[in-house]
Design a protein around this motif. Structure first.
Motif: not given
Ligand code: UGA
Length: 474
Positions: A423-425, A447-449, A462-474
């Motif tokens: 995962a990447v932060i 991984g893919d996070l 981000v999602e175009k590349s197949g990665l799963r994207y998580f962020t704050i407040g959504v």
């Protein structure tokens, strides 16, 4: 309103001076909205000492010298002074080295370890030494009082003694009393509060473009030399009493911290309700009474100022018998924000144990190497406690982090950091991370996070590349 021989207006009690007007030949001085007759231009060159060459002191000293004053920057660390003498900045602050160089070239910036000699030749003396939080949250004034003790014997003619460091309400009185106890003639010193509002990372810009300048005095006319120094800035100067000036600093920083905590609290509602905090903030910020600044939801506030000053104001409130529950809540929200974000990451990974986590950014915010109370520190502690392997990159803050966490794997660029990570932060929203190649990232990660702690990326990119994207407040 009285005017001195120099043509400088003297405020009787609280008032606001338009600084640009103050120094212009066709000056128009407004006091509570009233316009006065034109005043003469102020031309005197003042001798200034700045004690302490940290963020606040060095920026103040270099810029005052650049603007025409004769400045001596004083520090008890000769190594720091040598760096400044070479025309370099001992701290990472965009643009500061250039200002130092031009002020050195002009012969208006000098450095010295001799506090007494510097003070003897000064009209204005700034105290800009550190006031770190002590164990109970109150700012530690040891360095400030040490300076006062050292300068007392050197006060032979009138000086304006300015507190620039963030100091608790009542410090001006404490300094005045200390000087009196040391036998200094009260007519030779005006103790003035002039809080600093610059931000790290944009300190030079902020100093040249202030929203306001606050000068707190306890004697009419004590502000004169500062009005001369600041006359060229086109912003309102509020001349007020010293205690109010001291409180303005704490109240301003705490208010901004509350504003961020407020939007971070809203972000939690967004995460559960389907709203998007960025849109909510945009809609709120368009109301000029609210304003769009400091409404970026994220991992929360850190740095050397907000955490310390919120603590300081809480202590100040306590001493006045007021229970400042709202400010405590803002602190609680801030303390919870990173652990909540990290628990979402743990939910996705199942466990931190054995996982490789890439951290992009370590500084408490972009454009600084400062890691004091940085959210990266909390994240690293949580990851280490969970048994994760950490790799990290920051454009300038890695040497500082290496001193605290030498056991992390440090990399030399963002793209290299994400290779092989589960995962990447995104911890600090440095500009260069905006250029991360998401396709390359997706193909080189294990991984893919991608967890974006600062709302710096666009989900669709981000999602175009197949990665799963998580962020704050959504
Ligand atoms: C802060 C104040 O902004 C300055 O006016 C003040 O002079 C300074 O403290 C000080 O007392 O010396 P600084 O700590 O350098 O400046 O940094 P800020 O830009 O205010 O950011 C503080 C923290 O809030 C950072 O961690 C940043 O990431 C966070 N932040 C800021 C947010 O999470 N959201 C925002 O919308 C804005």
């Amino acid at each position: 309103m009285k005017v001195t021989l120099d043509g400088v207006p003297v405020m009787n009690g609280a008032g606001t001076v338009n600084a640009e007007a103050l120094n212009a030949s066709k000056a128009v001085v407004s006091l509570n909205g009233e316009k006065s007759a034109p005043r003469q231009r102020v031309t005197r060159t003042l001798n200034v000492s700045v004690i302490g060459t940290g963020y606040v002191g060095l920026v103040t000293g270099a810029i005052l010298a650049d603007q025409g004053s004769n400045v001596i920057c004083v520090d008890n660390n000769p190594a720091k002074l040598e760096v400044i003498e070479r025309g370099e900045s001992p701290i990472y602050e965009p643009g500061l080295d250039k200002i130092i160089q031009s002020a050195l070239r002009a012969g208006r910036l000098k450095t010295s370890g001799d506090l007494a000699a510097a003070v003897e030749n000064s009209d204005v003396v700034y105290i800009a030494v550190g006031t770190p939080p002590s164990a109970d949250g109150t700012p530690d004034l040891t360095a400030v009082i040490q300076v006062v003790n050292q300068i007392a014997p050197a006060i032979k003619k009138h000086i304006t003694l300015v507190t620039k460091s963030t100091v608790p309400v009542g410090t001006g009185d404490l300094i005045e009393n200390t000087l009196q106890d040391l036998g200094v003639d009260p007519n030779l010193v005006d103790v003035v509060s002039n809080p600093e509002f610059l931000r790290e990372g944009s300190a030079v810009y902020d100093t040249f473009n202030p929203d306001r300048i606050v000068v707190g005095v306890n004697r009419p006319g004590a502000e004169i030399k500062l009005l001369e120094l600041y006359g060229r800035y086109g912003c309102p100067i509020l001349v007020t009493n010293r205690t109010s000036a001291e409180l303005i600093k704490y109240a301003s920083n705490s208010f901004l911290a509350v504003k961020i905590s407020f939007i971070n609290a809203i972000s939690r509602i967004c995460e559960q309700s389907g709203a998007d905090v960025a849109e909510v903030a945009k809609g709120m910020g368009l109301d000029s009474r609210i304003g769009k600044q400091f409404l970026n939801a994220g991992l929360g506030w850190g740095g050397s100022c907000f955490p310390k000053d919120v603590q300081g104001l809480l202590k100040c409130a306590e001493t006045t018998g007021y229970d400042f529950t709202m400010l405590k809540s803002a602190e609680d929200i801030n303390n919870d924000q990173t652990s909540h974000f990290m628990s979402r990451l743990r939910d996705q990974l199942g466990t931190f144990e054995g996982k490789t986590i890439a951290l992009l950014g370590l500084a408490f915010k972009p454009n600084t190497d400062d890691i004091r109370d940085a959210k990266a520190l909390e994240i690293i502690d949580l990851l280490k406690a969970g048994g994760a392997k950490i790799r990290a990159y920051d454009p300038v803050a890695m040497p500082n982090m290496m001193e605290v966490h030498p056991d992390i794997e440090y990399k030399s660029g963002g793209q290299e950091t994400v290779e092989g990570a589960d995962a990447v932060i995104l911890v600090t929203e440095w500009e260069e991370f905006k250029w991360l190649d998401f396709d390359l990232t997706a193909s080189t990660m294990k991984g893919d996070l991608l967890f974006d702690g600062r709302r710096a990326f666009r989900r669709e990119d981000v999602e175009k590349s197949g990665l799963r994207y998580f962020t704050i407040g959504v």
